[in-house]
Design an enzyme around this catalytic site. Structure first.
Site, PDB file in Angstrom:
ATOM      1  N   PRO A 119       8.408   6.971  -3.752  1.00 20.81           N
ATOM      2  CA  PRO A 119       8.535   7.969  -2.683  1.00 20.81           C
ATOM      3  C   PRO A 119       7.159   8.444  -2.235  1.00 20.81           C
ATOM      4  CG  PRO A 119       9.067   8.962  -4.806  1.00 20.81           C
ATOM      5  CD  PRO A 119       8.869   7.491  -5.057  1.00 20.81           C
ATOM      6  N   GLU A 140      -4.721  -0.145   1.259  1.00 21.07           N
ATOM      7  CA  GLU A 140      -4.725  -0.185  -0.208  1.00 21.07           C
ATOM      8  C   GLU A 140      -3.926  -1.359  -0.765  1.00 21.07           C
ATOM      9  OE1 GLU A 140      -3.411   3.746  -1.003  1.00 21.07           O
ATOM     10  OE2 GLU A 140      -5.419   4.626  -0.884  1.00 21.07           O
ATOM     11  N   GLU A 194      -7.750  10.096   4.059  1.00 20.77           N
ATOM     12  CA  GLU A 194      -9.029  10.375   4.711  1.00 20.77           C
ATOM     13  C   GLU A 194     -10.092  10.745   3.668  1.00 20.77           C
ATOM     14  OE1 GLU A 194      -6.016  11.859   6.287  1.00 20.77           O
ATOM     15  OE2 GLU A 194      -6.186   9.851   7.092  1.00 20.77           O
ATOM     16  N   PRO A 213      -1.944   0.642   5.330  1.00 22.70           N
ATOM     17  CA  PRO A 213      -1.718  -0.627   4.635  1.00 22.70           C
ATOM     18  C   PRO A 213      -2.960  -1.183   3.943  1.00 22.70           C
ATOM     19  CG  PRO A 213      -2.025  -1.038   6.964  1.00 22.70           C
ATOM     20  CD  PRO A 213      -2.146   0.460   6.779  1.00 22.70           C
ATOM     21  N   GLU A 233      -0.582   6.453  -9.506  1.00 25.21           N
ATOM     22  CA  GLU A 233      -0.297   5.167 -10.147  1.00 25.21           C
ATOM     23  C   GLU A 233       0.000   4.040  -9.167  1.00 25.21           C
ATOM     24  OE1 GLU A 233       1.187   5.518 -14.547  1.00 25.21           O
ATOM     25  OE2 GLU A 233       2.781   6.183 -13.192  1.00 25.21           O
TER      26      GLU A 233
END
Length: 421
Positions: free
Chosen positions: A264, A334, A61, A332, A307
């Protein structure tokens, strides 16, 4: 009655909340040097001139409103953005435009929120998504500060929950001067809960821009991988580690040189994730332990902060986590912006409209379990044309949605003119 009980209990909980924050700080979940910000005590002076306060619940956000912050700065506005996590603070440190201020959000206790509002004295409040705090919103209303809910979204679960507390929902949602929702369905839900002026303008996350890429690190990783087939399991949550192991084994039968990269959701899970995969007989390297990818590495656990852009640039095929286990899905946008062919599990309810669009235009595939995920990844590794078509569809969809920031700012224009007058 519910509002009164909440106010009374939150006032009474002051000492407990203070102790709770100190415990969290000792566990590394709060910044000890900035703990006073959670009590509404500002760590920076208020700049002179019109100021907008933006609140964002999480990293996603916060990043979604960066274009709005930049536009406000260009129009002579100062901005202070509040978030609640150390992760968001670390990410924003490198991504905020010059002059923008970050503060940790005060906990929703009347005295602390009042202290925050009195110090910053915002001329406009922009609230993102749907994390609604009764005492905070009441403090804003008490000062007659215009407030706009931007990028508003209500998941299926959140909407059902607010419907059970209709009176409280109407009080909170009805307090916004304007609600800018992500979709027509979100707009309908906000209206049903008591929202006044509601518009569907799209998802600001489309306008956040491609994640930054350290090209030197990207080149190093490409050299280590050395043209091996590779896929990325991104934002993996507890319960999905086993699926990643199963998928790797399944695909490796046909692609023996396969490299699986697993990210993760929270980097501090990296050690446990690597351990479970090693226990399953896979050769694992951890980026968090500064271990390189060798020719024998089966799984590379990328448990570092900031990263993801590098790994999206590295991998054409990306599985979006939290969609096989726990449920709801991760954002989704990015990986789509970075030019990846997307795969997600059966539960993308947190991003239902976007997931539907990605599926409808051929930019994504939806699977039901580890077996079908393995089959989908294997097929895309073999079929360059199908993979390329998905990537092209994804980029075209992202381009169509990038006007959301401009439309949001157009709706905000009257409030900016009124507040700075």
């Amino acid at each position: 009655m519910l509002r009164s009980a909440y106010r009374f209990l939150s006032d009474l909980a002051g000492p407990f909340l203070t102790l709770w924050l100190k415990v969290r700080a000792r566990r590394g979940k709060e910044d000890p040097s900035r703990l006073s910000e959670r009590l509404g005590i500002a760590s920076m002076p208020r700049p002179n001139g019109p100021l907008a306060w933006l609140h964002a619940a999480s990293v996603g956000e916060a990043l979604s409103v960066l274009p709005v912050i930049a536009a406000l700065r260009d129009q002579g506005w100062h901005t202070v953005i509040t978030t609640g996590t150390m992760t968001s603070a670390r990410v924003l440190k490198d991504r905020l435009p010059a002059g923008a201020i970050h503060q940790f959000a005060p906990l929703d206790r009347r005295a602390w929120v009042r202290r925050f509002v009195e110090h910053w004295s915002p001329d406009l409040v922009l609230w993102t998504e749907s994390e609604l705090w009764p005492n905070t919103l009441a403090a804003i209303a008490a000062q007659n500060i215009p407030s706009v809910l931007v990028n508003g979204r209500l998941s299926d679960r959140a909407f059902r929950g607010w419907k059970r507390r209709q009176a409280l929902a109407a009080h909170l949602v009805g307090g916004f001067s304007l609600i800018l929702a992500q979709s027509a369905e979100d707009a309908r839900r906000f209206t049903a809960l008591g929202g006044g002026t509601v518009h569907a303008v799209g998802n600001l996350k489309f306008a956040a821009g491609i994640l930054p890429v350290d090209h030197a690190q990207l080149d190093v990783l490409r050299e280590q991988i050395n043209n091996r087939p590779v896929w990325l399991a991104a934002s993996i949550h507890p319960g999905e580690d086993a699926a990643v192991i199963d998928v790797h084994r399944q695909i490796a039968l046909y692609h023996p040189k396969l490299l699986t990269i697993a990210v993760p959701r929270h980097p501090d899970r990296g050690r446990a994730m690597a351990s479970s995969m090693a226990d399953a007989g896979l050769i694992v390297a951890r980026r968090g332990a500064v271990e390189s990818i060798s020719a024998d590495t089966a799984v590379y656990v990328a448990d570092t902060m900031g990263e993801l852009g590098v790994f999206y640039a590295l991998c054409d095929i990306v599985f979006v986590g939290k969609s096989l286990a726990i449920g709801g899905g991760q954002n989704p946008v990015e990986p789509a912006q970075s030019g990846c062919a997307l795969i997600f599990g059966p539960d993308m309810s947190n991003f239902r409209d976007l997931a539907s669009e990605l599926l409808d235009c051929g930019a994504a595939l939806q699977v039901t379990d580890a077996s079908t995920l393995g089959a989908a990844v294997s097929r895309l590794l073999d079929d360059t044309a199908a993979r390329t078509a998905m990537i092209d569809a994804s980029r075209k969809l992202m381009a169509r949605h990038r006007e959301c920031a401009a439309e949001t700012l157009a709706h905000l224009k009257p409030y900016l003119a009124q507040s700075s007058a």
